[in-house]
Design a protein around this motif. Structure first.
Motif, mmCIF file in Angstrom:
data_model
loop_
_atom_site.group_PDB
_atom_site.id
_atom_site.type_symbol
_atom_site.label_atom_id
_atom_site.label_comp_id
_atom_site.label_asym_id
_atom_site.label_seq_id
_atom_site.Cartn_x
_atom_site.Cartn_y
_atom_site.Cartn_z
ATOM 1 N N TRP A 36 0.866 -1.178 0.000
ATOM 2 C CA TRP A 36 0.000 0.000 0.000
ATOM 3 C C TRP A 36 0.906 1.233 0.000
ATOM 4 C CZ3 TRP A 36 -5.073 0.379 -0.824
ATOM 5 C CH2 TRP A 36 -5.894 -0.736 -0.609
ATOM 6 N N PHE A 37 0.615 2.145 -0.896
ATOM 7 C CA PHE A 37 1.341 3.400 -1.004
ATOM 8 C C PHE A 37 0.341 4.547 -0.910
ATOM 9 C CE2 PHE A 37 5.621 2.141 -2.447
ATOM 10 C CZ PHE A 37 5.400 0.788 -2.660
ATOM 11 N N ARG A 38 0.866 5.741 -0.665
ATOM 12 C CA ARG A 38 0.001 6.908 -0.703
ATOM 13 C C ARG A 38 0.764 8.081 -1.302
ATOM 14 N NH1 ARG A 38 -0.533 8.381 5.773
ATOM 15 N NH2 ARG A 38 1.456 9.504 5.988
ATOM 16 N N GLN A 39 -0.005 9.002 -1.840
ATOM 17 C CA GLN A 39 0.581 10.212 -2.402
ATOM 18 C C GLN A 39 -0.326 11.389 -2.100
ATOM 19 O OE1 GLN A 39 1.518 10.118 -6.617
ATOM 20 N NE2 GLN A 39 3.118 11.634 -6.306
ATOM 21 N N ALA A 40 0.221 12.337 -1.379
ATOM 22 C CA ALA A 40 -0.483 13.574 -1.077
ATOM 23 C C ALA A 40 -0.101 14.626 -2.113
ATOM 24 C CB ALA A 40 -0.124 14.049 0.331
ATOM 25 N N PRO A 41 -0.938 15.638 -2.304
ATOM 26 C CA PRO A 41 -0.634 16.682 -3.292
ATOM 27 C C PRO A 41 0.720 17.323 -3.031
ATOM 28 C CG PRO A 41 -2.895 16.865 -2.572
ATOM 29 C CD PRO A 41 -2.268 15.834 -1.694
ATOM 30 N N GLY A 42 1.539 17.401 -4.076
ATOM 31 C CA GLY A 42 2.832 18.038 -3.951
ATOM 32 C C GLY A 42 3.894 17.197 -3.285
ATOM 33 N N LYS A 43 3.559 15.957 -2.955
ATOM 34 C CA LYS A 43 4.526 15.089 -2.274
ATOM 35 C C LYS A 43 4.787 13.841 -3.101
ATOM 36 C CE LYS A 43 3.513 16.554 2.459
ATOM 37 N NZ LYS A 43 3.221 16.097 3.838
ATOM 38 N N GLU A 44 5.902 13.193 -2.810
ATOM 39 C CA GLU A 44 6.229 11.953 -3.492
ATOM 40 C C GLU A 44 5.388 10.808 -2.936
ATOM 41 O OE1 GLU A 44 10.903 12.859 -4.642
ATOM 42 O OE2 GLU A 44 10.389 11.201 -3.305
ATOM 43 N N ARG A 45 5.238 9.807 -3.765
ATOM 44 C CA ARG A 45 4.535 8.609 -3.321
ATOM 45 C C ARG A 45 5.391 7.878 -2.292
ATOM 46 N NH1 ARG A 45 2.161 5.199 -8.084
ATOM 47 N NH2 ARG A 45 4.383 4.974 -8.587
ATOM 48 N N GLU A 46 4.743 7.402 -1.241
ATOM 49 C CA GLU A 46 5.485 6.740 -0.168
ATOM 50 C C GLU A 46 4.803 5.439 0.220
ATOM 51 O OE1 GLU A 46 5.584 9.521 3.085
ATOM 52 O OE2 GLU A 46 3.402 9.603 3.260
ATOM 53 N N CYS A 47 5.616 4.502 0.665
ATOM 54 C CA CYS A 47 5.085 3.212 1.089
ATOM 55 C C CYS A 47 4.494 3.333 2.486
ATOM 56 C CB CYS A 47 6.180 2.158 1.070
ATOM 57 S SG CYS A 47 5.592 0.515 1.491
ATOM 58 N N VAL A 48 3.297 2.840 2.642
ATOM 59 C CA VAL A 48 2.623 2.832 3.937
ATOM 60 C C VAL A 48 2.843 1.483 4.620
ATOM 61 C CG1 VAL A 48 0.375 2.943 5.066
ATOM 62 C CG2 VAL A 48 0.890 4.463 3.153
ATOM 63 N N GLY A 49 2.675 0.418 3.838
ATOM 64 C CA GLY A 49 2.851 -0.917 4.374
ATOM 65 C C GLY A 49 3.026 -1.908 3.246
ATOM 66 N N ALA A 50 3.561 -3.061 3.564
ATOM 67 C CA ALA A 50 3.783 -4.104 2.572
ATOM 68 C C ALA A 50 3.614 -5.458 3.240
ATOM 69 C CB ALA A 50 5.161 -3.978 1.947
ATOM 70 N N ASP A 90 -2.724 12.117 7.138
ATOM 71 C CA ASP A 90 -2.919 10.867 6.397
ATOM 72 C C ASP A 90 -3.712 11.086 5.110
ATOM 73 O OD1 ASP A 90 -3.445 9.229 9.538
ATOM 74 O OD2 ASP A 90 -1.631 9.151 8.301
ATOM 75 N N THR A 91 -4.186 12.299 4.903
ATOM 76 C CA THR A 91 -4.936 12.617 3.690
ATOM 77 C C THR A 91 -4.065 12.416 2.460
ATOM 78 O OG1 THR A 91 -6.387 14.187 4.816
ATOM 79 C CG2 THR A 91 -6.110 14.453 2.436
ATOM 80 N N ALA A 92 -4.548 11.601 1.529
ATOM 81 C CA ALA A 92 -3.776 11.257 0.332
ATOM 82 C C ALA A 92 -4.618 10.343 -0.550
ATOM 83 C CB ALA A 92 -2.481 10.549 0.706
ATOM 84 N N VAL A 93 -4.115 10.115 -1.744
ATOM 85 C CA VAL A 93 -4.637 9.032 -2.570
ATOM 86 C C VAL A 93 -3.841 7.783 -2.215
ATOM 87 C CG1 VAL A 93 -5.035 8.149 -4.891
ATOM 88 C CG2 VAL A 93 -5.284 10.599 -4.415
ATOM 89 N N TYR A 94 -4.565 6.717 -1.911
ATOM 90 C CA TYR A 94 -3.937 5.461 -1.508
ATOM 91 C C TYR A 94 -4.010 4.464 -2.661
ATOM 92 C CZ TYR A 94 -3.469 6.970 3.308
ATOM 93 O OH TYR A 94 -3.095 7.634 4.452
ATOM 94 N N TYR A 95 -2.872 3.833 -2.925
ATOM 95 C CA TYR A 95 -2.753 2.882 -4.028
ATOM 96 C C TYR A 95 -2.310 1.522 -3.491
ATOM 97 C CZ TYR A 95 -2.413 7.129 -6.893
ATOM 98 O OH TYR A 95 -2.643 8.338 -7.493
ATOM 99 N N CYS A 96 -2.837 0.469 -4.083
ATOM 100 C CA CYS A 96 -2.240 -0.830 -3.819
ATOM 101 C C CYS A 96 -1.405 -1.227 -5.034
ATOM 102 C CB CYS A 96 -3.286 -1.890 -3.492
ATOM 103 S SG CYS A 96 -4.346 -2.375 -4.833
ATOM 104 N N ALA A 97 -0.432 -2.089 -4.779
ATOM 105 C CA ALA A 97 0.502 -2.496 -5.816
ATOM 106 C C ALA A 97 0.861 -3.966 -5.614
ATOM 107 C CB ALA A 97 1.758 -1.633 -5.775
ATOM 108 N N ALA A 98 1.251 -4.614 -6.700
ATOM 109 C CA ALA A 98 1.560 -6.045 -6.656
ATOM 110 C C ALA A 98 2.824 -6.340 -7.453
ATOM 111 C CB ALA A 98 0.387 -6.852 -7.226
#
Length: 126
Positions: A36-50, A90-98
Motif C-alpha cells: 500500500w502506497f500513498r501520495q499527497a498533493p505536492g509530495k512523493e509517493r510513499e510506502c505505507v505498508g507491505a 494521512d490525507t492522500a490518494v492510496y494505491y495498492c501495488a503487486a
C-alpha cells in the motif's frame, strides 16, 4: 497481467477509522507480494505498508506503526489496509501495488512493483 481495484476510501474525521480493500484479478493472487502506497498533493509517493505472499511478513512505515494494519486473504484475492486513529496528515490518494517475489519477502519501494491500482482518496478532516 494483474488488475487491482481499490475501495473503501472516503472522508473521515480525525481519530476515525477506515478500511481499504484491494481486489486482485487476472493471476494467482498468492504469487504476489503486495504493498500500500500513498501520495499527497505536492509530495512523493510513499510506502505505507507491505506484505509478503503468504502474509507472514509485514512492513509498516514509521508514521503509521501502531495505527495501520495490512493483511491479506488469499482465498478472496484481496489485500486490506485497516487505518485507525487517522490524522489530517494521512490525507492522500492510496494505491495498492503487486509484484511477484520470494515467498517471505515484502517490498517497500514503488519502482519494485509491476502492477498498480487506480487509487482511492482518503481525506481526514481536523
Amino acid at each position: 497481467q494483474v488488475q487491482l481495484v481499490e475501495s473503501g476510501g472516503g472522508l473521515v474525521q480525525a481519530g476515525g477509522s477506515l478500511r481499504l480493500s484491494c481486489a486482485a484479478s487476472g493471476r494467482t493472487f498468492s504469487n504476489y507480494a503486495m504493498g500500500w502506497f500513498r501520495q499527497a498533493p505536492g509530495k512523493e509517493r510513499e510506502c505505507v505498508g507491505a506484505i509478503s505472499r503468504s502474509g507472514g511478513s509485514t512492513y509498516y512505515a514509521d508514521f503509521v506503526k501502531g495505527r495501520f494494519t495490512i493483511s491479506r486473504d488469499n482465498a478472496k484475492n484481496t489485500v486490506y489496509l485497516q487505518m485507525n486513529s487517522l490524522k489530517p496528515e494521512d490525507t492522500a490518494v492510496y494505491y495498492c501495488a503487486a509484484r511477484g517475489g520470494y515467498s517471505g519477502s515484502y517490498y517497500t519501494r514503488d519502482h519494485e512493483y509491476y502492477y498498480w491500482g487506480q487509487g482511492t482518496q482518503v481525506t481526514v478532516s481536523s
